[in-house]
Every structure is written in structure tokens, then in C-alpha cells.
Enzyme design. Structure first.
Site, PDB file in Angstrom:
ATOM      1  N   HIS A  62     -25.801  -9.374 -32.208  1.00  0.00           N
ATOM      2  CA  HIS A  62     -26.357  -9.982 -33.329  1.00  0.00           C
ATOM      3  C   HIS A  62     -27.820 -10.538 -33.036  1.00  0.00           C
ATOM      4  CE1 HIS A  62     -22.056 -11.905 -34.025  1.00  0.00           C
ATOM      5  NE2 HIS A  62     -22.324 -10.709 -34.653  1.00  0.00           N
ATOM      6  N   TYR A 131     -24.590 -22.715 -27.988  1.00  0.00           N
ATOM      7  CA  TYR A 131     -25.975 -22.214 -27.435  1.00  0.00           C
ATOM      8  C   TYR A 131     -26.983 -23.065 -28.412  1.00  0.00           C
ATOM      9  CZ  TYR A 131     -24.669 -19.272 -31.692  1.00  0.00           C
ATOM     10  OH  TYR A 131     -24.217 -18.735 -32.753  1.00  0.00           O
ATOM     11  N   ASP A 168     -18.991  -7.494 -37.435  1.00  0.00           N
ATOM     12  CA  ASP A 168     -19.189  -6.892 -36.341  1.00  0.00           C
ATOM     13  C   ASP A 168     -18.483  -5.274 -36.431  1.00  0.00           C
ATOM     14  OD1 ASP A 168     -20.648  -8.764 -34.932  1.00  0.00           O
ATOM     15  OD2 ASP A 168     -18.982  -9.500 -34.247  1.00  0.00           O
TER      16      ASP A 168
END
Length: 181
Positions: A62, A131, A168
Site C-alpha cells: 500500500h 503504526y 489487494d
């Protein structure tokens, strides 16, 4: 905190100093001053994200073509194989990738700068992944390069087909993707 450039020098492996005894452990997962002093990077993180995934879930590769995000990533439970891909067409390392194991046990982190794609596959029964990002999520600018693009030839440590999201599955091949200059 120990910071080591990877084979892609802008992508940094970060190993915190962990203090532990029979009661458990403590470490600073992020210290702005230390990070800035050791890397020379002055960053502003604006968003924290947290995901949980089952074994063989693969998320990525990504990136956001505008509002590009730098990501400071870590796995807090379980383990993942984490990958950064240089998607800057002007870079001498364009299309190269680096992969590292991140786990709740090793407590390592990876700095993935803007201009790089990011993905990971869960190698334990499940994993929790956190993250920090330097820009906000903007779905209209989000892109995905196919996890198994033959040009990239990423050596994902999986047997068989990973579990993928619709996004994806529909990722673009590197030679068809909208990339950074």
C-alpha cells in the site's frame, strides 16, 4: 535505541533498548528527540493505526500517491514479515524491496518513508500491528501494487495463497501502477 539503515538506506530498522526482569519489561516505543537526533529526521506523526490479523493474512503493498505517508511500524503481538518497496521512479533503487521480521518478542520497528510501498504478512497464528503515519489516510489517493508482482519478486515466507482483501487482489502490477516521480 539503535537505528540501522537497511539495504534501502532510507528505510530504517529501529531496535529499542528494552529493560526487563522477572516482572516483565519496559521500553520507549517512540521518543521524538532521540528519533530526530539519531536519524536527522524531523517528523510530525498525525495518526496511529492498529490492526489484528490471522496467520497468512497479507496486507499490501500500500501507498498513497498524494498525501504520501511515512510510516513507523511495529508488531506488538505475534510476528510478521514486513516489506518496504521503493516506488520512486527517479530512485536508483526503484523497484527494490527490503523485508524484516517484526514481532512482539523482538520489539523492532521499521521506518518506511514517503515514496515507498508497504506491506506485511502474518507469520504467527495472529498478530497485532501498530503504526504511526506522517499524513492522514486519504482513500481517494490510496494505491496498491500486487503482492506477487513478478518484477518485484518478493520472497514472502508463506506456503500457498495468502488471505487478501479485495483491494489487494485488485492491486496493479508495478509496470501499470501510478507511482512517484
Amino acid at each position: 535505541m539503535k537505528i540501522t539503515p537497511t539495504a534501502l538506506p532510507e528505510v530504517l530498522l529501529i531496535e529499542p533498548q528494552v529493560f526487563g526482569d522477572d516482572r516483565g519489561f519496559f521500553f520507549e516505543s517512540y521518543n521524538e528527540r532521540k528519533f530526530r537526533d539519531l536519524t536527522g529526521l524531523q517528523l510530525e506523526f498525525v495518526q496511529d493505526n492498529h490492526s489484528k490479523s490471522a496467520k497468512n493474512v497479507l496486507r499490501g503493498i500500500h501507498y498513497q500517491i498524494q498525501q504520501a505517508q511515512g510510516k513507523l511500524v511495529r508488531c506488538t503481538a505475534g510476528s510478521v514479515f514486513d516489506v518496504a518497496v521503493d516506488l520512486r521512479k527517479s530512485s536508483p533503487r526503484f523497484g527494490q524491496w527490503v523485508g524484516v521480521e517484526l514481532s512482539g518478542e523482538n520489539k523492532r520497528q521499521l521506518w518506511v518513508p514517503p515514496g515507498f510501498g508497504h506491506g506485511f504478512v502474518v507469520t504467527s497464528d495472529s498478530a497485532e500491528f501498530l503504526y504511526k503515519t506522517t499524513d492522514y489516510w486519504a482513500p481517494e489517493f490510496e494505491r496498491s501494487v500486487l503482492w506477487n508482482d513478478p518484477t518485484l519478486n518478493i520472497a514472502w515466507p508463506i506456503d500457498g495463497q495468502p488471505l487478501l482483501s479485495k483491494k489487494d487482489v485488485e492491486g496493479k502490477r508495478l509496470d501499470e501502477a501510478e507511482l512517484f516521480a
